[in-house]
Design a protein around this motif. Sequence first.
Motif, PDB file in Angstrom:
ATOM      1  N   ASP A 202      96.828  65.018  60.701  1.00  0.00           N
ATOM      2  CA  ASP A 202      95.470  64.894  60.175  1.00  0.00           C
ATOM      3  C   ASP A 202      95.582  64.502  58.700  1.00  0.00           C
ATOM      4  OD1 ASP A 202      92.895  65.064  59.361  1.00  0.00           O
ATOM      5  OD2 ASP A 202      92.536  67.082  60.154  1.00  0.00           O
TER       6      ASP A 202
ATOM      7  N   LEU B  73      86.831  59.825  68.805  1.00  0.00           N
ATOM      8  CA  LEU B  73      87.580  60.931  68.199  1.00  0.00           C
ATOM      9  C   LEU B  73      88.577  60.363  67.200  1.00  0.00           C
ATOM     10  CD1 LEU B  73      88.530  63.298  71.184  1.00  0.00           C
ATOM     11  CD2 LEU B  73      86.713  63.569  69.500  1.00  0.00           C
ATOM     12  N   GLN B  77      93.333  63.779  66.814  1.00  0.00           N
ATOM     13  CA  GLN B  77      92.852  64.626  67.913  1.00  0.00           C
ATOM     14  C   GLN B  77      93.235  64.045  69.266  1.00  0.00           C
ATOM     15  OE1 GLN B  77      88.732  65.696  67.642  1.00  0.00           O
ATOM     16  NE2 GLN B  77      88.988  66.600  65.620  1.00  0.00           N
ATOM     17  N   ARG B  81      95.571  65.614  72.288  1.00  0.00           N
ATOM     18  CA  ARG B  81      95.224  65.748  73.710  1.00  0.00           C
ATOM     19  C   ARG B  81      96.286  65.191  74.636  1.00  0.00           C
ATOM     20  NH1 ARG B  81      88.974  65.623  74.736  1.00  0.00           N
ATOM     21  NH2 ARG B  81      88.313  66.723  72.861  1.00  0.00           N
TER      22      ARG B  81
END
Lengths: 318, 258, 321
Positions: A202, B73, B77, B81
């Motif tokens: 992230d 998304l 993320q 998944r």
Amino acid sequence: MVRYQRWLQAGAFYFLVAITGSLLPGTYYVTLLNLIGLHIIIVLGLNLLMGYAGQISLGHAAFFGLGAYTSAILTTTYKVDPVLGLLAGLLLSGLVAVVVGIPALKLKGYYLAMATLGFGIIVAIAFQQMDWLTGGPSGFMGIPPFRLLGWSFKTPTTGFFFVWTVVGLILFLSLNIVDSRIGRALRAIHDSETAALAMGVDAQRLKLLIFVVSALYASLAGSLLAHTTNFIAPSSFGFMFSIKLVTMVVVGGMASIWGSLLGAAVLTILPELLAVFHDLEVVIFGLILMVVMIFLPRGLVRGLLDLWEFRQRKQQGR
Amino acid sequence: MDPPALLTLKDVGISFGGLQAVKQVSFQVQEGQIKALIGPNGAGKTTLFNLITGMLTPDQGEILFHRQAIQGLPPFQIAARGISRTFQIVQLFGHMTVVENVMVGRHIRTRAGLLAAALRLPWSRREEAAIRAQSLEWLAFVGLQARADDYAANLPLGHQRLLEIARALATDPKLLLLDEPAAGLDMTETERLKDLIFAIREKEISVLLVEHDMSLTMEVADEIVVLDHGELLAEGPPREIQRHPAVIAAYLGRDWEK
Amino acid sequence: MAPPCPAFFWTEQQCAGGPGSPLISGIPLEKLAELLQYLFSGLTNGAIYALIGIGFSIIFNATAIINFAQGEFVMLGALVAIALHSLGLSLPLAFGLAVSAVTLIGLVFERLAIRSAREATAISLIIITVGGGVLIKGLAMLIWGKDAYTLPPFSGQEPLVFAGATILPQSLWIMALTILLVVGLEAFLHFTILGKAMRAASFNPVAARLVGIRVSQMVQFSFALSAALGAAAGVLIAPITLGVYDMGTMLGLKGFCAAVIGGLGSIFGVVLGGLLLGVAEALASGLISSGYRDAVAFLILLLVLFFRPQGLIGRRPSRSS
Ligand SMILES: Nc1ncnc2c1ncn2[C@@H]1O[C@H](COP(=O)(O)OP(=O)(O)OP(=O)(O)O)[C@@H](O)[C@H]1O
Ligand SMILES: [Mg+2]
């Protein structure tokens, strides 16, 4: 061996600090060493941001100032304990870093440089103008020294031990961060943000995280400055100081924790050495900045190593 | 009854300014399947990968993974998944060592945060050791264990492509997207890549493969999807695709003319 | 004393309407005159920012470098012109010679600082230009000391009265010459071979090199051009603000704000950015507090970067993936 390496390093570091502290000749050198220590703290944070995460900031003097002024105002005007003042400074700087960092870190390269530059200058102007709070351009006087467990760090030498203990701590934290999952992800973002994202990093959050960390380091150094020198003035927290911090990082070497120590030390001592030239000081300082950056753009340590290798190869070639 | 699809694209489309790069594309990837995506240069294959991995958001349509919509998304993320990828133009972390590159792949499957790392808490050090061990295993899986401590930028291209696969596998994906993994490889390397793709399937990881090397594609793929000018042209097993008149006209035919 | 009757906004009747100020939609006349006053001073400064900002944008487009020494060219322009004028040269001659001298300095700066640093990263280039700025400023302090010097205005000291607000003739000179310079520059970039080559080299250096344009020469030329523009701005503003060795730093940063606000890619955008900045500053210092004048520029800079990073006019995308 590797397991105990960190502890050996820490031991050696504090041994050196203790020796230096007890042998120090006069107030002048103690004060200079304290300043070097404070600069090292900021530069370690800025190097995490610039050298590891690859995000530039031309406004870090602002966080240094936020820490210093929060400590100064709370402890002097409102008689708060210095430790609480320091914590309040960290809180404020952290909040400001989040608010500025969220929009700014969406920008890249030069645009990020411009945004942080603008932020730094606005904060510096606020220090000047809010004289009812900060004392304005003439500065803020009479800041009390640190008190901890009944100890008061009044003299420069006790201040020296205090500052350098913190430097050791920050050095330890920084070396650990660089060596960790987080440090690795930061370096990944620097090399290829696209790939880092695809691997599940992230990037946006991590960049913000390290921006906040570097702001906290700078704020901590600011609070220490306020309590060890007992006097602060807005001129210490302007645009030029932000540039000086960036220069310390680059001269020491990007992404080099130990280099940061060198960069901070060299650029803190240099103006002192140049002071003998009086009016020429600024000229020579500017010249040195340019020459070092032109010929050793990767910093002193790596640059000199490169030059040495080049020389070796040339001799072997003959 | 069909087995449940792992990945489903429904009428997916995106345009860049005036250019409709992907137009109403629908297909599925089943669990355990090796599916190939082929098409001439500029057909929109890489763009489709970018849409699936969240680097781009589709203008139209839906992308379902495990029956949940994932379009829009953020990439990290989607990686979490269970979709991972390699890049047509290699995107390694050049200033990091080979094993560190793979270790970044373990990022989403581990959790030591800033504080744990800064303080070197015992559990975070154990985690770090585990990350390294698993990464070395993945390196061994692709055959790069000997180069673990070299800088990634110093590897030859063939090894770099393998390293990208190892890094992607380290994220524990259910679906692996490979963008032209054979580009720039010699014949023996391509042969080894073929075995590697089968070995990946053995690990119950589905593969979506973009590849210009037709013999490799025909050999490994269970099914092939053909894309041309952003549109789905044909879909079916390799034999059918090889004989499909529209495919020959639009794609293979053009290649043969050269 | 009754306030002078404004020339064309109001009829005689309204003007002679009584002891209080006539009201136009609730705003007293003095207030309007005051606003006009801010507008004049804002446009004057804004024109200067625009000239400096154009210098930034020319170099940025040619080299992707932000030249933090740009403000020092402004200072040099002012101080050299003042020195020449005090030697007895006529104003126009001093203006011309000062601009030429600073242009030469710009060329030397490019040669010594920028070209030797071809391998440098963006960050080290920032440090190099900042270092260059520090060096130039330090030298200026050695030569001229810390005193402020005056330059007589180009014509007349008497402020002109205009709708209740005053404007210095020098302000008119500044605006007129800025318009002239901008139009001239646009014409140069679009209608001359050299100008077209410069634009080509900045759009696509590789393609430009293929068609035989010497990109390094264009980079050199961009430094000369922006040094000249900076120096001109310095000479123009000197009669209003005086010339001091450290006048350049803030002016440079403001010009840089103007360039970013307008969008670095377009000269028209930079002019707009400069004027906007000047007026916003004048209003803020008049209506809020003069101490925060400088902060306004950077606040607008942040707002633009956060909400419209390509600038008000620019098309250059700031984010790529
Ligand atoms: N970010 C973008 N902006 C604008 N156009 C793009 C972008 N990405 C891709 N395109 C365009 O979309 C079209 C499809 O490109 P894409 O890279 O997906 O093709 P491809 O099938 O992967 O081709 P190749 O076999 O050459 O890799 C091309 O015309 C390309 O120029
Ligand atoms: Mg492609």
